[in-house]
Write an enzyme that holds these catalytic residues in place. Structure first.
Site, short mmCIF file in Angstrom:
data_model
loop_
_atom_site.label_atom_id
_atom_site.label_comp_id
_atom_site.label_asym_id
_atom_site.label_seq_id
_atom_site.Cartn_x
_atom_site.Cartn_y
_atom_site.Cartn_z
NE ARG A 151 7.61 -3.15 5.28
CZ ARG A 151 6.30 -2.98 5.47
NH1 ARG A 151 5.52 -2.58 4.47
NH2 ARG A 151 5.76 -3.20 6.63
NE ARG A 159 3.11 -5.01 11.24
CZ ARG A 159 3.98 -4.67 10.28
NH1 ARG A 159 5.16 -5.24 10.22
NH2 ARG A 159 3.67 -3.76 9.40
CE LYS A 193 -2.00 -0.76 3.97
NZ LYS A 193 -1.38 -2.00 4.47
NE ARG A 217 7.66 -0.73 10.05
CZ ARG A 217 6.43 -0.73 9.52
NH1 ARG A 217 6.24 -0.22 8.32
NH2 ARG A 217 5.40 -1.21 10.18
NE ARG A 226 -3.13 -1.18 10.59
CZ ARG A 226 -2.05 -0.65 10.02
NH1 ARG A 226 -2.06 0.57 9.57
NH2 ARG A 226 -0.97 -1.36 9.87
#
Ligand code: AMP
Length: 222
Positions: free
Chosen positions: A130, A174, A16, A163, A91
């Site tokens: 990532r 998550r 996203k 991260r 969310r």
């Protein structure tokens, strides 16, 4: 292109943020990322950042009242005639309802919601590969979307990091959080006839093409 007001929905790791950045570069949309905003607040040690930090590390959602106010304030600061993309917000159902109420009172309703879809095994591969820029919020992937120079942000030359919540154990939490608390928003926006689905499993360029096609069809009022 009309000044569309969009929400990018989808599990973490579905791209996203990458697509929001590409659309903002291409069409001049403003992109507001709740995760980037919270990480900036946490790095600055602000009250909001301190409230959010523990939840973020654990892969849980920060309480609605912590994020809703700052996001609505951020949206209110955007010039009224500008298109925007909300990335990572709302969310939860209460966040979606608060957003609807805030936008209705400003007469700036949401025009469309893009739901980025990908299966969990690929999400885990994508998120663990990532690498992120803490300064400008750009994201890369060591396998799928590497930066030009290893570990350096193409946009601002900052050293890239992984991260803490992109490690596999936190990613599983998550994803559970997403299924339990965020996935119900799909039905919420479907009922309001706002939802478009984007297959997020292709290359970044393929997903950009699908995203642009979805946005252009919204622009035509389809
Ligand atoms: P993201 O970068 O979108 O994956 O967000 C990173 C983390 O920030 C999430 O795991 C949550 O802890 C927190 N967060 C971001 N957006 C929201 C939101 N809309 N509501 C609650 N927590 C959020």
């Amino acid at each position: 292109m009309r000044a569309l007001r969009l929400i990018f929905l989808g599990a973490p790791g579905t791209g996203k943020g990458t697509q929001a950045k590409r659309l903002s570069d291409r069409f001049g949309f403003d992109a507001l990322s709740s995760g980037h905003l919270l990480r900036t607040e946490a790095a600055a040690g602000s009250e909001i950042g301190r409230k959010a930090e523990g939840y973020m590390k654990a892969g849980e959602l920060v309480p609605d009242e912590v994020i809703t106010g700052v996001m609505l304030a951020g949206i209110a600061q955007l010039p009224g005639e500008r298109a925007f993309i909300l990335d990572g917000f709302p969310r939860t159902l209460p966040q979606a309802e608060a957003l609807d109420a805030g936008l209705a009172s400003a007469d700036r309703p949401i025009d469309g919601v893009l739901d980025f879809q990908m299966d969990d095994a690929l999400i885990i591969r994508r998120i663990t590969g990532r690498r992120s820029c803490n300064r400008c919020g750009a994201t890369y992937n060591i396998e799928f979307l590497p930066p030009k120079a290893a570990d350096i942000c193409d946009e601002c030359s900052e050293r890239l990091i992984q991260r803490a919540d992109d490690r596999e154990d936190v990613v599983v939490t998550r994803l559970e959080t997403y299924r339990e608390q965020t996935a119900p928003l799909v039905a919420y926006y479907q009922e309001r006839d706002l939802l478009q689905t984007v297959d997020a499993s292709g290359s970044a360029d393929e997903v950009t093409a699908a995203t642009v096609a979805a946005v252009e069809s919204l622009d035509r009022g389809e």
